[in-house]
Design a protein around this motif. Structure first.
Motif, short mmCIF file in Angstrom:
data_model
loop_
_atom_site.label_atom_id
_atom_site.label_comp_id
_atom_site.label_asym_id
_atom_site.label_seq_id
_atom_site.Cartn_x
_atom_site.Cartn_y
_atom_site.Cartn_z
N ALA A 14 -1.40 6.29 10.51
CA ALA A 14 -1.56 4.82 9.62
C ALA A 14 -2.30 4.11 10.56
CB ALA A 14 0.35 4.81 10.22
N GLY A 15 -3.24 4.45 11.05
CA GLY A 15 -4.24 3.36 11.31
C GLY A 15 -3.94 3.22 12.83
N GLY A 53 0.93 -1.03 0.04
CA GLY A 53 0.09 -0.29 -0.02
C GLY A 53 0.51 1.34 0.17
N ARG A 54 -0.14 2.61 0.48
CA ARG A 54 1.63 3.66 0.86
C ARG A 54 2.16 3.90 1.94
NH1 ARG A 54 -4.36 7.74 0.68
NH2 ARG A 54 -4.33 5.43 1.71
N ASP A 83 -0.80 4.09 4.53
CA ASP A 83 -1.00 2.87 5.10
C ASP A 83 -0.08 2.68 6.43
OD1 ASP A 83 -3.74 2.89 3.69
OD2 ASP A 83 -2.08 2.56 1.61
N LYS A 140 -1.51 1.77 13.63
CA LYS A 140 0.25 0.89 13.18
C LYS A 140 1.44 1.67 13.63
CE LYS A 140 -2.25 -1.28 9.28
NZ LYS A 140 -2.99 -0.07 8.73
#
Length: 426
Positions: A404-405, A312-313, A382, A407
């Motif tokens: 980043a969620g 992902g990003r 991400d 993470k």
């Protein structure tokens, strides 16, 4: 620096004369303005004295030196480094001053303890379950702040109950071919050995996935932390020990691969400056950052292309000690090869090992990290990545994970391992 060497006794008057010469050049150039706290302090104080560097006081000099955390960004920014006839090497000037101030002011117990990374790692890992809990206890942290001057809010990487060398020694090897594609001596570093062990595991997994035979030779701390107190003799001892361990493997056709950028910088750049012998030179020439090495394999057509998982990003913070190696953006290129969309964050994390743990510098270190986190927020990624686990820790503490969620910040080699679909090894 003209007429000064880090490995010989430094004459105080000569050091002062050379310092004023370099400060004069810096005042006229100002390319490093806002690059780090040391230059902000230096240039502000020069302005107070209306450009007369001779009026800088001992307190001014000491503040400039104490605020330097040896990121080495100024060396790359400077247009006057050797072979220019000005011969400006500001990072080594700061080390020379740290060496002098250590002799004049003495070295605090805290500062001596914080650079004993191998000992701290062994003790921390041997008592990991207890030590990790204690380091999260507010009362313990207040005690450490009061007694040792280690900031109560400074997050630390957890110690692993199983060290990386122990894991490597007990695991079932996946590469058994008599004729591997390449042979690698892994300089894992004290940080990976005792704390960021999954970075070492991911490195081994990716290398072996690509047909590389990996060995982990005897090694000790690279010596980088000793720059904090100007102890160049300790760095020379570390260099002698590590080169003695790595050189026979280099002669036998092994390349030296390092997953931590401060250590690869030491082996590549600093060791040959401190020891100008052929063995040190040979080891330096065959030393690679792990992502740099994998991109060499890609260039020769030996890097596997099967990436079933798209990362992902990725917002990728490139550490200062990697930028100083002048190898380009190999980690970015590798992650992109694995399918990621990568935005490079060229902002310092402000961690620097022991420096940001000290009570007097922790707030400043977090202010520096804020610039990188603001850039990460803008990237809308991400995942967040950095080649330095300590930079990753700093970015997390400054709020990067929230963009980043939630993470954790990963090393690029972990992202590549996951993109290959390889399960994390226990």
């Amino acid at each position: 620096m003209k007429g000064l060497s880090l490995v010989t006794p430094i004459d105080s008057k000569q050091l002062e004369k050379e310092t004023l010469r370099i400060y004069e050049v810096c005042d006229g150039c100002r390319r490093c303005f806002n690059l780090c706290p040391s230059f902000n302090t230096l240039l502000d104080r020069i302005d107070v004295y209306e450009g007369d560097v001779a009026k800088l006081t001992p307190a001014d000099h000491h503040q400039v030196v104490d605020e330097c955390y040896y990121c080495k960004l100024c060396f790359n920014h400077c247009p006057y480094t050797p072979p220019h006839h000005y011969e400006i090497d500001f990072p080594h000037l700061m080390v020379a001053w740290k060496k002098r101030l250590a002799a004049e002011r003495g070295v605090r117990l805290r500062d001596r303890l914080l650079i004993m990374t191998d000992l701290i790692g062994r003790l921390g890992s041997a008592t990991a379950s207890i030590t990790n809990r204690l380091l999260e206890n507010r009362l313990v942290r207040r005690f450490l702040e009061r007694i040792l001057g280690i900031h109560r809010d400074r997050r630390v990487l957890h110690f692993s109950g199983e060290t990386f060398p122990r894991w490597f020694g007990r695991r079932t090897k996946t590469v058994t071919a008599d004729s591997p594609v390449r042979k690698v001596a892994l300089f894992s570093s004290c940080l990976v050995n005792f704390q960021a062990t999954d970075v070492g595991k991911a490195t081994v997994q990716v290398l072996e996935k690509n047909g590389v035979r990996v060995v982990v030779p005897e090694q000790r701390c690279c010596g980088m932390p000793s720059f904090d107190i100007g102890d160049t003799q300790a760095i020379q001892q570390a260099a002698r020990s590590n080169v003695a361990s790595l050189y026979p493997l280099v002669v036998d056709g092994y390349d030296v691969v390092v997953p931590t950028v401060s250590c690869s910088l030491m082996l590549k750049r600093e060791y040959p400056e401190l020891h100008r012998d052929e063995k040190t030179k040979r080891v330096a020439e065959r030393t690679f950052d792990v992502c740099e090495y994998l991109m060499v394999m890609k260039k020769t057509g030996h890097l596997a292309t099967d990436f079933p998982v798209n990362p992902g990003r990725v917002a990728y913070q490139i550490p200062c000690h990697l930028r100083d190696q002048n190898i380009g953006f190999k980690s970015k290129e590798l992650m992109e090869f694995a399918g990621a969309q990568v935005e490079v964050i060229e902002q310092c994390s402000g961690h620097d090992g022991a420096w940001s743990a000290k009570t007097e510098f922790f707030p400043l270190s977090m202010k520096i990290a804020g610039k990188a986190v603001r850039a990460i927020e803008h990237a809308q990624a991400d995942l967040v990545a950095s080649d330095c686990p300590l930079a990753g820790l700093q970015l997390e503490q400054a709020g990067a994970s929230g963009h980043a969620g939630g993470k954790s910040v990963l090393h690029p080699i972990q992202i590549v391992r996951d993109a290959y679909g390889l399960a994390s090894r226990e």
